[in-house]
Design an enzyme around this catalytic site. Structure first.
Site, short mmCIF file in Angstrom:
data_model
loop_
_atom_site.label_atom_id
_atom_site.label_comp_id
_atom_site.label_asym_id
_atom_site.label_seq_id
_atom_site.Cartn_x
_atom_site.Cartn_y
_atom_site.Cartn_z
N LYS A 118 0.79 -1.08 0.21
CA LYS A 118 0.14 -0.03 0.12
C LYS A 118 0.92 1.20 -0.01
CE LYS A 118 -3.40 -2.08 2.80
NZ LYS A 118 -4.54 -2.68 1.64
N GLU A 201 -3.42 6.67 7.85
CA GLU A 201 -4.26 7.45 6.87
C GLU A 201 -5.43 8.14 7.83
OE1 GLU A 201 -6.21 5.02 3.94
OE2 GLU A 201 -4.40 4.50 2.96
N HIS A 236 -14.64 -3.33 7.42
CA HIS A 236 -13.67 -3.15 6.20
C HIS A 236 -13.78 -4.14 5.28
CE1 HIS A 236 -12.25 0.32 8.66
NE2 HIS A 236 -11.75 -0.67 9.53
N ARG A 293 -5.11 -9.05 -8.76
CA ARG A 293 -5.95 -10.46 -8.80
C ARG A 293 -7.32 -10.20 -9.31
NH1 ARG A 293 -9.08 -9.79 -4.37
NH2 ARG A 293 -8.24 -8.57 -2.84
P1 ADP Z 1 -7.71 -4.22 2.29
O1 ADP Z 1 -6.40 -4.31 1.61
O2 ADP Z 1 -7.92 -4.74 3.33
O3 ADP Z 1 -8.92 -4.03 1.17
P2 ADP Z 1 -8.23 -1.03 1.93
O4 ADP Z 1 -7.23 -0.07 2.12
O5 ADP Z 1 -8.63 -1.19 0.66
O6 ADP Z 1 -7.60 -2.32 2.75
O7 ADP Z 1 -9.08 -0.74 3.14
C1 ADP Z 1 -10.33 -1.57 3.21
C2 ADP Z 1 -11.58 -0.71 3.43
O8 ADP Z 1 -11.65 0.04 4.81
C3 ADP Z 1 -11.91 0.21 2.40
O9 ADP Z 1 -12.78 -0.36 1.40
C4 ADP Z 1 -12.80 1.45 3.14
O10 ADP Z 1 -13.99 0.84 3.16
C5 ADP Z 1 -12.15 1.45 4.42
N1 ADP Z 1 -11.02 2.43 4.53
C6 ADP Z 1 -9.74 2.23 4.10
N2 ADP Z 1 -9.08 3.41 4.17
C7 ADP Z 1 -10.07 4.28 4.67
C8 ADP Z 1 -9.93 5.83 5.24
N3 ADP Z 1 -8.63 6.27 5.07
N4 ADP Z 1 -10.88 6.21 5.80
C9 ADP Z 1 -12.00 5.63 5.92
N5 ADP Z 1 -12.28 4.27 5.52
C10 ADP Z 1 -11.40 3.57 4.91
P1 ADP Z 2 -12.14 -8.05 -2.65
O1 ADP Z 2 -10.97 -7.23 -2.46
O2 ADP Z 2 -12.05 -8.67 -3.88
O3 ADP Z 2 -13.41 -7.81 -2.24
P2 ADP Z 2 -11.44 -9.45 -0.42
O4 ADP Z 2 -11.03 -8.35 0.17
O5 ADP Z 2 -12.75 -10.21 0.54
O6 ADP Z 2 -12.05 -9.36 -2.11
O7 ADP Z 2 -10.57 -10.40 -0.36
C1 ADP Z 2 -10.51 -11.57 -1.23
C2 ADP Z 2 -10.19 -13.09 -0.47
O8 ADP Z 2 -8.67 -12.79 -0.35
C3 ADP Z 2 -10.73 -13.07 0.82
O9 ADP Z 2 -10.70 -14.39 1.05
C4 ADP Z 2 -9.64 -12.37 1.66
O10 ADP Z 2 -9.81 -13.10 2.92
C5 ADP Z 2 -8.58 -12.89 0.94
N1 ADP Z 2 -7.43 -11.77 1.15
C6 ADP Z 2 -7.33 -10.73 0.32
N2 ADP Z 2 -5.83 -10.13 0.52
C7 ADP Z 2 -5.28 -10.77 1.47
C8 ADP Z 2 -4.25 -10.56 2.06
N3 ADP Z 2 -3.28 -9.90 1.94
N4 ADP Z 2 -3.81 -11.78 2.94
C9 ADP Z 2 -4.82 -12.45 3.24
N5 ADP Z 2 -6.03 -12.81 2.63
C10 ADP Z 2 -6.35 -12.15 1.69
#
Ligand code: ADP
Ligand code: ADP
Ligand code: MG
Length: 502
Positions: A118, A201, A236, A293
């Site tokens: 990230k 953030e 999240h 992916r």
């Molecule tokens: P991940 O790799 O777990 O998907 P993300 O950075 O995409 O992590 O964050 C997951 C979710 O958390 C986002 O889809 C959003 O809903 C929420 N989120 C992430 N960053 C922020 C932020 N700075 N402020 C508010 N919500 C956030």
């Molecule tokens: P999307 O981002 O497509 O909405 P999710 O955030 O739910 O999907 O993640 C997709 C799948 O991959 C889930 O089974 C989640 O638990 C897994 N996943 C995604 N990123 C990671 C990670 N960095 N480590 C472990 N599991 C992950």
């Protein structure tokens, strides 16, 4: 395909089924690997060949790279599709796959490395002139992190740079919590993701999660397939996703899709990827991260574009250029997907496990799942059972179709989040497009039916046992709080049998 015929699918569950189907349609031979817990999965039946991995925990099965590659050699696979989660975002694994002579169905390992973290992705976005969520990424010196946190202000999020799937994110409400949360986040990041790097953030209180599907090829062409809105989240993690997003105006859509394409170009990105943003009610947008992916929610893009994203992944991996130029990619109607989880929303979303006695999904809509009559849901994997996906001419109609489809969805006897999904669809804020990423966590919706599990089981077992007798006369059935309706006809008259809880 020119370069491969036998594709090993290094994944499980609905996504293994999904990939196997496209592979078969394209004349490829899908090879499935399965852990002991997954031996009754539908994926095993969809495969041309299925190989036992052994083990149950992911570390001793699906993410054991040595084991996966041994089966790839043994089964004479030519290519490996990693699906999502598990090994899909592991560039070291992708490099090994390629080095051992298999085709990797995914982005080039270099492209993965350019955006996997990230922090690196945000730096790349800043260089490409794309607005990023305000915060800090950089040197990991604890006193520097604390200083930067104070600059950002509270609430703020601590994220593991290597995290994903909603894991590794912590919300800090005030300065007093900061130090202990930084330490906890650090050790969790090391343990769960093998990398202790953290980013900070500013917490954006009201925002839609809007993400753009992109595809790139070796020649440097990048196209997008429009956006998805995934604002309905618990902790999240997404539970309802749709395309298009009601948060975008046509101008904003143009800006955000162009930003996604320029980020992908800057990363020399190939194959499928998703660029995630937050969009505020004032229509500011911020880049969050890029996923290298296929996405769990890719079906909504498929239904509005009429394209098969897994087919595109195969064709690009085979050396083809992006199959369609940007102007030929068109969008029709509205699609919504609901993720059905075996979990109890009223008990902190506690995952539910056990044998499934009976399940029914609606016929009229797309359902991606992996259940068979012998399915057992274990605690080894995530609790998603199925994705229910509808397409309609407009959003209102799609909401109606999905509600109906959820009424006709049943998994007995496990508690699921079905009723919660229905409640979200009925919620005024969802219907108005003002359901933000934190809405569900902030104001939990009533999620249990009045219907008790025991009653539901009894009614459905009765129904499934008498089903053969009823079948010739059956029109349909649906569930409501405290009742199940089964409608039959003799050709002249219609009658609804009501199983009511008393
Ligand atoms: P991940 O790799 O777990 O998907 P993300 O950075 O995409 O992590 O964050 C997951 C979710 O958390 C986002 O889809 C959003 O809903 C929420 N989120 C992430 N960053 C922020 C932020 N700075 N402020 C508010 N919500 C956030
Ligand atoms: P999307 O981002 O497509 O909405 P999710 O955030 O739910 O999907 O993640 C997709 C799948 O991959 C889930 O089974 C989640 O638990 C897994 N996943 C995604 N990123 C990671 C990670 N960095 N480590 C472990 N599991 C992950
Ligand atoms: Mg994300």
């Amino acid at each position: 395909m020119k370069k491969f015929k036998r594709v090993l699918i290094a994944n499980r569950g609905e996504i293994a089924v999904r990939i196997a189907r496209t592979a078969t349609r394209l004349g490829l031979e899908p090879i499935i690997i399965y852990s002991d817990a997954d031996r009754y999965s539908l994926a095993v039946r969809e495969a041309k060949e299925a190989y036992r991995l052994g083990g149950n925990r992911v570390t001793e099965s699906y993410i054991d790279a040595d084991r996966v590659l041994a089966i790839a050699r043994e089964s004479k696979a030519d290519a490996i599709h990693p699906g999502y989660g598990l090994l899909s975002e592991n560039s070291a694994f992708a490099r090994r796959v390629i080095k051992e002579g298999f085709v990797w169905i995914g982005p080039s390992p270099d492209a993965m490395d350019a955006v996997a973290s990230k922090s690196k992705a945000k730096e790349l976005a800043i260089k490409a002139g794309i607005p990023v969520s305000p915060g800090f990424q950089g040197k990991q010196d604890p006193s520097l992190l604390a200083k930067e946190a104070l600059k950002i202000g509270f609430p703020l999020l601590i994220k593991a740079a290597a995290g994903g799937g909603g894991r590794g994110i912590r919300k800090v409400e005030s300065e007093s919590q900061l130090q202990s949360m930084l330490e906890a986040a650090r050790s969790e990041a090391v343990n769960s993701f093998g990398d202790g790097e953290l980013i900070l953030e500013k917490y954006i209180e009201e925002a839609n999660h809007v993400e753009v599907q992109i595809f790139g090829d070796e020649s440097g062409t990048v196209v997008h397939m429009g956006e998805r809105d995934c604002s309905v989240q618990r902790r999240h993690q997404k539970i309802i996703e749709e395309a298009p997003s009601s948060a975008l105006t046509p101008e904003l859509r143009e800006k955000i899709t162009s930003a996604a394409v320029s980020l992908a170009r800057a990363a020399k990105y190939t194959n499928a990827g998703t660029v995630e943003f937050l969009v505020t009610p004032k229509k500011e947008f911020y880049f969050l991260e890029m996923n290298t992916r296929l996405q769990v929610e890719h079906p909504v893009t498929e239904l509005v574009t009429g394209l098969d994203l897994v087919e595109w992944q195969f064709r690009i991996a085979d050396g083809e250029t992006v199959p369609l130029e940007q102007l030929k990619i068109s969008f029709k109607g509205h699609s919504i997907q609901a993720r059905l989880y075996a979990e109890d929303p009223d008990k902190s979303y506690q995952p539910q496990t056990g044998r499934i006695e009976h399940f029914e999904f609606p016929n009229e809509v797309r359902v991606d799942h992996f259940l068979t009559p012998s399915a057992v849901i274990t605690s080894f994997y995530d609790a998603m059972l199925a994705k229910i996906i509808v397409h309609a001419k407009d959003r209102g109609t799609a909401i109606k179709y999905l509600s109906k489809a959820l009424d006709r969805t049943l998994v007995v006897p496990l508690t699921t989040n079905r009723q919660l999904l229905t409640e979200v669809l009925l919620d005024q804020r969802f219907q108005a497009g003002t359901f933000y990423t934190r809405t569900l966590d902030q104001s939990p919706l009533k999620s249990t039916t009045d219907i008790s599990e025991a009653f539901e089981t009894a009614a459905l077992l009765f129904y499934s046992r008498s089903r053969e007798a009823i079948e010739p006369h059956l029109i349909g059935w649906s569930t409501r709080p405290a009742a199940i309706f089964v409608t039959v006809t003799d050709g002249k008259m219609k009658r609804t049998l009501t199983f009511e809880e008393s």
